[in-house]
Design a protein around this motif. Structure first.
Motif, PDB file in Angstrom:
ATOM      1  N   SER A 283      35.040  55.757  48.791  1.00 51.29           N
ATOM      2  CA  SER A 283      34.029  56.833  48.748  1.00 51.29           C
ATOM      3  C   SER A 283      32.835  56.491  49.639  1.00 51.29           C
ATOM      4  CB  SER A 283      33.558  57.078  47.314  1.00 51.29           C
ATOM      5  OG  SER A 283      32.709  56.030  46.875  1.00 51.29           O
ATOM      6  N   LYS A 284      32.615  55.210  49.879  1.00 49.30           N
ATOM      7  CA  LYS A 284      31.541  54.773  50.785  1.00 49.30           C
ATOM      8  C   LYS A 284      32.056  54.585  52.212  1.00 49.30           C
ATOM      9  CE  LYS A 284      29.205  52.264  47.042  1.00 49.30           C
ATOM     10  NZ  LYS A 284      28.001  53.110  46.934  1.00 49.30           N
ATOM     11  N   GLU A 285      33.319  54.963  52.445  1.00 51.31           N
ATOM     12  CA  GLU A 285      33.970  54.865  53.756  1.00 51.31           C
ATOM     13  C   GLU A 285      34.053  53.420  54.253  1.00 51.31           C
ATOM     14  OE1 GLU A 285      32.246  57.646  56.481  1.00 51.31           O
ATOM     15  OE2 GLU A 285      32.518  59.340  55.120  1.00 51.31           O
ATOM     16  N   ILE A 286      34.118  52.487  53.300  1.00 50.29           N
ATOM     17  CA  ILE A 286      34.345  51.082  53.637  1.00 50.29           C
ATOM     18  C   ILE A 286      35.849  50.851  53.666  1.00 50.29           C
ATOM     19  CG2 ILE A 286      34.077  48.707  52.811  1.00 50.29           C
ATOM     20  CD1 ILE A 286      31.392  49.677  51.535  1.00 50.29           C
ATOM     21  N   GLU A 287      36.341  50.268  54.745  1.00 52.85           N
ATOM     22  CA  GLU A 287      37.790  50.080  54.880  1.00 52.85           C
ATOM     23  C   GLU A 287      38.230  48.793  54.175  1.00 52.85           C
ATOM     24  OE1 GLU A 287      41.225  49.220  58.215  1.00 52.85           O
ATOM     25  OE2 GLU A 287      39.370  50.206  58.893  1.00 52.85           O
ATOM     26  N   ILE A 288      39.126  48.935  53.216  1.00 53.84           N
ATOM     27  CA  ILE A 288      39.660  47.765  52.522  1.00 53.84           C
ATOM     28  C   ILE A 288      40.848  47.256  53.326  1.00 53.84           C
ATOM     29  CG2 ILE A 288      40.595  46.864  50.362  1.00 53.84           C
ATOM     30  CD1 ILE A 288      39.295  49.378  49.028  1.00 53.84           C
ATOM     31  N   TYR A 289      40.618  46.166  54.044  1.00 46.81           N
ATOM     32  CA  TYR A 289      41.683  45.624  54.885  1.00 46.81           C
ATOM     33  C   TYR A 289      42.776  44.983  54.040  1.00 46.81           C
ATOM     34  CZ  TYR A 289      44.159  42.771  58.244  1.00 46.81           C
ATOM     35  OH  TYR A 289      45.152  42.199  59.000  1.00 46.81           O
ATOM     36  N   LYS A 290      42.351  44.275  53.002  1.00 43.30           N
ATOM     37  CA  LYS A 290      43.327  43.584  52.164  1.00 43.30           C
ATOM     38  C   LYS A 290      42.762  43.450  50.756  1.00 43.30           C
ATOM     39  CE  LYS A 290      46.834  40.121  52.993  1.00 43.30           C
ATOM     40  NZ  LYS A 290      47.356  39.172  53.967  1.00 43.30           N
ATOM     41  N   THR A 291      43.646  43.615  49.760  1.00 43.43           N
ATOM     42  CA  THR A 291      43.243  43.509  48.358  1.00 43.43           C
ATOM     43  C   THR A 291      44.015  42.379  47.694  1.00 43.43           C
ATOM     44  OG1 THR A 291      42.837  45.895  48.235  1.00 43.43           O
ATOM     45  CG2 THR A 291      43.100  44.742  46.153  1.00 43.43           C
ATOM     46  N   TYR A 292      43.315  41.588  46.896  1.00 41.00           N
ATOM     47  CA  TYR A 292      43.916  40.497  46.130  1.00 41.00           C
ATOM     48  C   TYR A 292      43.617  40.730  44.653  1.00 41.00           C
ATOM     49  CZ  TYR A 292      43.748  38.253  50.727  1.00 41.00           C
ATOM     50  OH  TYR A 292      43.885  37.963  52.064  1.00 41.00           O
ATOM     51  N   VAL A 293      44.645  40.793  43.842  1.00 42.92           N
ATOM     52  CA  VAL A 293      44.465  40.975  42.398  1.00 42.92           C
ATOM     53  C   VAL A 293      45.208  39.849  41.686  1.00 42.92           C
ATOM     54  CG1 VAL A 293      44.812  42.504  40.419  1.00 42.92           C
ATOM     55  CG2 VAL A 293      44.344  43.490  42.674  1.00 42.92           C
ATOM     56  N   GLY A 294      44.521  39.125  40.822  1.00 45.91           N
ATOM     57  CA  GLY A 294      45.179  38.037  40.100  1.00 45.91           C
ATOM     58  C   GLY A 294      44.167  37.005  39.643  1.00 45.91           C
ATOM     59  N   GLU A 295      44.677  35.824  39.310  1.00 46.31           N
ATOM     60  CA  GLU A 295      43.807  34.734  38.872  1.00 46.31           C
ATOM     61  C   GLU A 295      43.676  33.721  40.004  1.00 46.31           C
ATOM     62  OE1 GLU A 295      45.531  33.393  35.169  1.00 46.31           O
ATOM     63  OE2 GLU A 295      44.338  34.848  34.064  1.00 46.31           O
ATOM     64  N   PHE A 296      42.482  33.611  40.532  1.00 43.17           N
ATOM     65  CA  PHE A 296      42.225  32.737  41.674  1.00 43.17           C
ATOM     66  C   PHE A 296      41.226  31.636  41.328  1.00 43.17           C
ATOM     67  CE2 PHE A 296      43.329  36.974  43.199  1.00 43.17           C
ATOM     68  CZ  PHE A 296      44.406  36.682  44.017  1.00 43.17           C
ATOM     69  N   MET A 297      40.265  31.960  40.467  1.00 45.22           N
ATOM     70  CA  MET A 297      39.251  30.986  40.035  1.00 45.22           C
ATOM     71  C   MET A 297      38.882  31.355  38.599  1.00 45.22           C
ATOM     72  SD  MET A 297      36.638  28.608  41.252  1.00 45.22           S
ATOM     73  CE  MET A 297      36.729  28.807  42.993  1.00 45.22           C
ATOM     74  N   THR A 298      39.468  30.643  37.638  1.00 47.89           N
ATOM     75  CA  THR A 298      39.364  31.036  36.235  1.00 47.89           C
ATOM     76  C   THR A 298      38.339  30.182  35.477  1.00 47.89           C
ATOM     77  OG1 THR A 298      41.139  29.529  35.592  1.00 47.89           O
ATOM     78  CG2 THR A 298      41.793  31.769  36.222  1.00 47.89           C
ATOM     79  N   SER A 299      38.204  30.489  34.208  1.00 53.99           N
ATOM     80  CA  SER A 299      37.291  29.757  33.325  1.00 53.99           C
ATOM     81  C   SER A 299      37.996  29.561  31.988  1.00 53.99           C
ATOM     82  CB  SER A 299      35.995  30.556  33.176  1.00 53.99           C
ATOM     83  OG  SER A 299      35.019  29.823  32.494  1.00 53.99           O
ATOM     84  N   LEU A 300      39.040  28.681  32.027  1.00 51.85           N
ATOM     85  CA  LEU A 300      39.915  28.473  30.868  1.00 51.85           C
ATOM     86  C   LEU A 300      40.479  29.807  30.406  1.00 51.85           C
ATOM     87  CD1 LEU A 300      37.879  25.692  29.005  1.00 51.85           C
ATOM     88  CD2 LEU A 300      39.963  25.396  30.346  1.00 51.85           C
ATOM     89  N   GLU A 301      40.239  30.177  29.116  1.00 54.99           N
ATOM     90  CA  GLU A 301      40.837  31.423  28.605  1.00 54.99           C
ATOM     91  C   GLU A 301      39.824  32.545  28.477  1.00 54.99           C
ATOM     92  OE1 GLU A 301      39.536  29.386  24.782  1.00 54.99           O
ATOM     93  OE2 GLU A 301      39.743  28.989  26.903  1.00 54.99           O
ATOM     94  N   MET A 302      38.715  32.457  29.221  1.00 57.24           N
ATOM     95  CA  MET A 302      37.714  33.521  29.160  1.00 57.24           C
ATOM     96  C   MET A 302      38.335  34.870  29.494  1.00 57.24           C
ATOM     97  SD  MET A 302      34.147  33.875  31.262  1.00 57.24           S
ATOM     98  CE  MET A 302      33.338  32.450  30.551  1.00 57.24           C
TER      99      MET A 302
END
Length: 329
Positions: A283-302
């Motif tokens: 909606s802000k016309e920012i181009e999302i080149y690549k999306t990453y969804v998952g656990e990359f930097m966690t905090s135990l079971e938070m």
């Protein structure tokens, strides 16, 4: 006391590191007497990359050791900086004569211990330089930090610096690429439930059933404010607004978007958050080149998530796309 799938709380880090290495025994090894994961082929003829910090953030940092990313990851106790002698050992192991870059998250203990290790290495004739990641827009100063905390954006620094080093760039050039990421990456996180250290009697902070914590860090510390629980679309709006007020992104500029789970968040919920983040950026016309969804930097079971935006140019895109044996990124 919360339940944990562990043996002796005093041995969790060593047993975890042993398990990580056993899962990738063709390419990784653990250094004797240290909780350090290194590439089996280290040292490689290039600039060495060392990162690390307290444990409890898995897959960070050991999950990013491999061709195209880190050469070594040093694991401290849970949420505790690794010791200078451990970092020194990692530096010596990965140094091929081309220098070593330390990628440090902005926490007082990490900076102090990594810098002491760098001095020890330099005394032995190893060229060492460092960058400090401070991508968290939530707080300027915190319990563990002078200035902003280093959080999930650190993973992009690993990737970009790793790609640059793999191309054969010298230490100054690798540092310059890492600093370019640091300048252009911002993160903010939140939680609906805290985490509990393996040997602790209770959680790191408390939330009522109808509360959430905005601006959390990755060490179980509380955030900037407790508020009434909102739905995920509203939460994503708030997080992105703070990120984009700090990192100026123009229409038609390209970004990488990371929706990071804090350790106890179902992927279902992360994808719902990603849906809203994509809608808002488009909606802000920012181009999302690549999306990453998952656990990359966690905090135990938070239970919670963080959003990271990395502003991209052609140079960063090429490095982001560079081949790596780490399939997380």
């Amino acid at each position: 006391m919360g339940k944990k799938l562990i043996n002796d709380p005093d041995n969790v880090v060593q047993e975890m590191i042993e398990g990580i290495v056993m899962a990738s025994s063709q390419r990784l090894e653990k250094l004797d007497s240290y909780n350090i994961v290194v590439r089996k082929d280290a040292p490689v003829e290039k600039v060495g990359l060392v990162s690390g910090g307290g444990s409890g953030h898995e897959p960070a940092h050991a999950g990013y050791v491999g061709q195209g990313m880190l050469d070594a990851a040093v694991a401290g106790d849970v949420f505790t900086s690794p010791t200078p002698d451990a970092v020194f050992e990692a530096i010596k192991t990965v140094d091929s004569g081309n220098g070593v870059l330390l990628i440090i998250k902005n926490y007082t203990g990490d900076i102090m211990n990594f810098e002491m290790a760098a001095e020890m290495a330099e005394a032995e004739g190893i060229e060492v330089d460092q960058v400090v990641v401070n991508d968290d827009v939530a707080v300027e100063d915190s319990l563990y930090t002078t200035g902003r905390r280093g959080v999930a954006g650190t993973v992009f620094v690993h990737k970009i610096a790793g790609a640059k080093a793999a191309q054969g760039a010298d230490l100054k050039e690798v540092k310059r690429s890492a600093e370019k990421v640091i300048k252009n990456v911002r993160t903010k996180g939140m939680a609906i439930n805290p985490c509990q250290l393996p040997a602790a009697e209770k959680s790191t902070f408390s939330l009522e059933e109808d509360e959430m914590e905005m601006g959390i860090g990755i060490h179980g510390e509380p955030g900037t404010e407790k508020t009434k629980l909102k739905n995920v679309d509203q939460i994503v709006e708030l997080l992105l607004a703070d990120i984009l007020s700090d990192l100026e992104v123009e229409a038609e500029e390209k970004v990488a978007l990371m929706i990071n789970g804090m350790g106890g968040t179902p992927l279902m919920e992360l994808y719902i958050a990603n849906r809203k983040a994509n809608q808002l950026l488009k909606s802000k016309e920012i181009e999302i080149y690549k999306t990453y969804v998952g656990e990359f930097m966690t905090s135990l079971e938070m239970e919670g998530l963080s959003i990271t935006i990395l502003k991209l140019d052609d140079d960063l895109i090429n490095l982001l796309e560079a081949e790596s044996e780490i399939n997380l990124l």
